[in-house]
Write a protein that holds these residues in place. Structure first.
Motif, PDB file in Angstrom:
ATOM      1  N   GLU A 117      69.521  41.724  38.733  1.00 42.79           N
ATOM      2  CA  GLU A 117      68.822  42.571  37.776  1.00 42.79           C
ATOM      3  C   GLU A 117      68.271  43.820  38.453  1.00 42.79           C
ATOM      4  O   GLU A 117      68.245  44.906  37.859  1.00 42.79           O
ATOM      5  CB  GLU A 117      67.704  41.789  37.091  1.00 42.79           C
ATOM      6  CG  GLU A 117      68.224  40.732  36.115  1.00 42.79           C
ATOM      7  CD  GLU A 117      67.113  40.129  35.263  1.00 42.79           C
ATOM      8  OE1 GLU A 117      66.086  40.812  35.049  1.00 42.79           O
ATOM      9  OE2 GLU A 117      67.278  38.977  34.802  1.00 42.79           O
ATOM     10  N   LEU A 120      71.223  46.115  38.900  1.00 38.40           N
ATOM     11  CA  LEU A 120      71.578  46.607  37.574  1.00 38.40           C
ATOM     12  C   LEU A 120      70.716  47.806  37.196  1.00 38.40           C
ATOM     13  O   LEU A 120      71.207  48.793  36.640  1.00 38.40           O
ATOM     14  CB  LEU A 120      71.414  45.496  36.532  1.00 38.40           C
ATOM     15  CG  LEU A 120      71.588  45.902  35.070  1.00 38.40           C
ATOM     16  CD1 LEU A 120      73.049  46.250  34.781  1.00 38.40           C
ATOM     17  CD2 LEU A 120      71.103  44.787  34.131  1.00 38.40           C
ATOM     18  N   GLY A 121      69.423  47.723  37.495  1.00 35.77           N
ATOM     19  CA  GLY A 121      68.492  48.779  37.139  1.00 35.77           C
ATOM     20  C   GLY A 121      68.784  50.110  37.798  1.00 35.77           C
ATOM     21  O   GLY A 121      68.268  51.150  37.365  1.00 35.77           O
ATOM     22  N   ASN A 125      74.953  52.598  33.886  1.00 34.76           N
ATOM     23  CA  ASN A 125      75.153  51.772  32.693  1.00 34.76           C
ATOM     24  C   ASN A 125      73.816  51.348  32.119  1.00 34.76           C
ATOM     25  O   ASN A 125      73.579  51.439  30.898  1.00 34.76           O
ATOM     26  CB  ASN A 125      75.991  50.547  33.054  1.00 34.76           C
ATOM     27  CG  ASN A 125      77.228  50.892  33.869  1.00 34.76           C
ATOM     28  OD1 ASN A 125      77.131  51.528  34.916  1.00 34.76           O
ATOM     29  ND2 ASN A 125      78.389  50.462  33.409  1.00 34.76           N
ATOM     30  N   TYR A 126      72.923  50.852  32.976  1.00 35.60           N
ATOM     31  CA  TYR A 126      71.604  50.413  32.522  1.00 35.60           C
ATOM     32  C   TYR A 126      70.775  51.612  32.059  1.00 35.60           C
ATOM     33  O   TYR A 126      70.120  51.556  31.011  1.00 35.60           O
ATOM     34  CB  TYR A 126      70.884  49.685  33.649  1.00 35.60           C
ATOM     35  CG  TYR A 126      69.487  49.240  33.282  1.00 35.60           C
ATOM     36  CD1 TYR A 126      69.283  48.085  32.527  1.00 35.60           C
ATOM     37  CD2 TYR A 126      68.376  49.989  33.667  1.00 35.60           C
ATOM     38  CE1 TYR A 126      68.008  47.680  32.171  1.00 35.60           C
ATOM     39  CE2 TYR A 126      67.099  49.592  33.317  1.00 35.60           C
ATOM     40  CZ  TYR A 126      66.920  48.443  32.574  1.00 35.60           C
ATOM     41  OH  TYR A 126      65.654  48.058  32.216  1.00 35.60           O
ATOM     42  N   LYS A 130      68.992  52.089  28.438  1.00 37.42           N
ATOM     43  CA  LYS A 130      67.534  52.219  28.397  1.00 37.42           C
ATOM     44  C   LYS A 130      67.088  53.492  27.685  1.00 37.42           C
ATOM     45  O   LYS A 130      66.057  53.499  26.993  1.00 37.42           O
ATOM     46  CB  LYS A 130      66.978  52.193  29.820  1.00 37.42           C
ATOM     47  CG  LYS A 130      65.465  52.265  29.907  1.00 37.42           C
ATOM     48  CD  LYS A 130      65.004  52.211  31.364  1.00 37.42           C
ATOM     49  CE  LYS A 130      63.479  52.307  31.463  1.00 37.42           C
ATOM     50  NZ  LYS A 130      63.041  52.254  32.890  1.00 37.42           N
ATOM     51  N   LYS A 150      69.528  40.791  29.854  1.00 34.21           N
ATOM     52  CA  LYS A 150      68.729  41.954  30.249  1.00 34.21           C
ATOM     53  C   LYS A 150      69.198  43.199  29.512  1.00 34.21           C
ATOM     54  O   LYS A 150      68.384  43.996  29.016  1.00 34.21           O
ATOM     55  CB  LYS A 150      68.832  42.148  31.759  1.00 34.21           C
ATOM     56  CG  LYS A 150      68.110  43.369  32.302  1.00 34.21           C
ATOM     57  CD  LYS A 150      66.606  43.236  32.198  1.00 34.21           C
ATOM     58  CE  LYS A 150      65.895  44.379  32.901  1.00 34.21           C
ATOM     59  NZ  LYS A 150      64.420  44.293  32.773  1.00 34.21           N
ATOM     60  N   LEU A 151      70.488  43.389  29.424  1.00 36.06           N
ATOM     61  CA  LEU A 151      71.031  44.558  28.740  1.00 36.06           C
ATOM     62  C   LEU A 151      70.699  44.525  27.241  1.00 36.06           C
ATOM     63  O   LEU A 151      70.348  45.559  26.659  1.00 36.06           O
ATOM     64  CB  LEU A 151      72.539  44.635  28.949  1.00 36.06           C
ATOM     65  CG  LEU A 151      72.993  45.076  30.338  1.00 36.06           C
ATOM     66  CD1 LEU A 151      74.484  44.810  30.514  1.00 36.06           C
ATOM     67  CD2 LEU A 151      72.688  46.548  30.572  1.00 36.06           C
ATOM     68  N   THR A 154      67.069  45.346  26.719  1.00 37.19           N
ATOM     69  CA  THR A 154      66.845  46.771  26.968  1.00 37.19           C
ATOM     70  C   THR A 154      67.339  47.612  25.800  1.00 37.19           C
ATOM     71  O   THR A 154      66.670  48.561  25.370  1.00 37.19           O
ATOM     72  CB  THR A 154      67.550  47.200  28.267  1.00 37.19           C
ATOM     73  OG1 THR A 154      67.061  46.391  29.348  1.00 37.19           O
ATOM     74  CG2 THR A 154      67.302  48.654  28.579  1.00 37.19           C
TER      75      THR A 154
END
Length: 268
Positions: A117, A120-121, A125-126, A130, A150-151, A154
């Motif tokens: 995670e 990912l942040g 993409n994230y 967001k 998580k996605l 978000t």
């Protein structure tokens, strides 16, 4: 976006490998950004509302001034590049590497990296999810439960806050008679996969929907375009379905009965 790796041979052993294209004596890949689906700039010559805004968000994230790109499709002879890194574990059906994109990565090229995670942040993409630059585009078997959750969480925050494209989105219910009903300026912004199906269906129908020649009929006539999907239901259940089963069209009013950002599409 196209990608040129320092060592292009690193792609060779990935699942569903497809060779790169060659232009000007240089090999490169067009990327498929993992887990996101951004408004179209030129699908078959057709574009969507917020396409330019979403593209400009990517450029800003890469440190580029969008004012220098005063077009939607790169003109002939245009050349530009910047440093970036990708996390990739395979190719999709059109021969594109499926990738998470980062500005930089400390690990060595070709390293086996777990997508946490925290990592990912740091990805575009994230960031795009967001900040409301993109819709989610999830495919079955592509991500771990934690990363997918998580996605989705978000995305829901961005939608609730009406960030970016969520001020404009009309996917749940929209009207489509002609292509201009879905294009920039006056058209409705809808989920890109539905937009692509509408563009193809309108051309199949003769550029205008009418009874017997609409999106429903197009999906019935061309089953390959009737995407399979898996919807998650209460208590951990999974329901297999198709676009035609979650889409309702009455005259030129189209209603989508599931949240396409939270389903998993089945790769063709």
């Amino acid at each position: 976006m196209r990608f040129i790796a320092n060592d292009m041979s690193l792609f060779d052993g990935l699942p569903h490998f497809s060779p790169p294209s060659v232009a000007g004596g240089e090999e490169s890949y067009q990327l498929r950004f993992q887990a996101i689906d951004t408004p179209e700039l030129h699908y078959g010559g057709a574009a969507q509302p917020h396409g330019i805004e979403s593209r400009n968000g990517l450029l800003r994230w890469l440190g580029v001034d969008p004012a220098e790109w005063n077009w939607s499709v790169a003109p002939s002879g245009f050349a530009w590049e910047t440093e970036a890194a990708i996390l990739c574990d395979g190719f999709e059906g059109h021969g594109r590497p499926i990738a998470f994109v980062l500005r930089e990565l400390d690990d060595d090229d070709g390293a086996d990296i777990k997508l946490t995670e925290a990592l990912l942040g740091k990805t575009y993409n994230y960031h795009a999810v967001k900040t409301g630059l993109t819709y989610l585009g999830l495919y079955s078997g592509g991500l771990s439960f934690d990363i997918q959750s998580k996605l989705i969480a978000t995305y829901k925050k961005a939608k609730t806050a009406k960030l970016g494209l969520w001020k404009l989105d009309r996917t749940k219910r929209f009207t489509a008679t002609r292509l201009e009903d879905l294009e920039p300026e006056q058209g409705s912004l809808i989920y890109p996969k539905i937009f692509r199906r509408c563009v193809d269906a309108l051309r199949w129908a003769g550029d205008e929907f009418e009874p017997g020649r609409d999106l429903d009929d197009f999906l019935a006539e061309l089953p390959r375009e009737d995407d399979q999907l898996i919807a998650h239901i209460s208590h951990g259940g999974r329901l297999k379905s198709r676009l035609s089963q979650v889409l309702e069209q009455v005259n030129n009013q189209i209603r989508i009965q599931v949240d396409l950002n939270t389903v998993e599409f089945v790769s063709k």
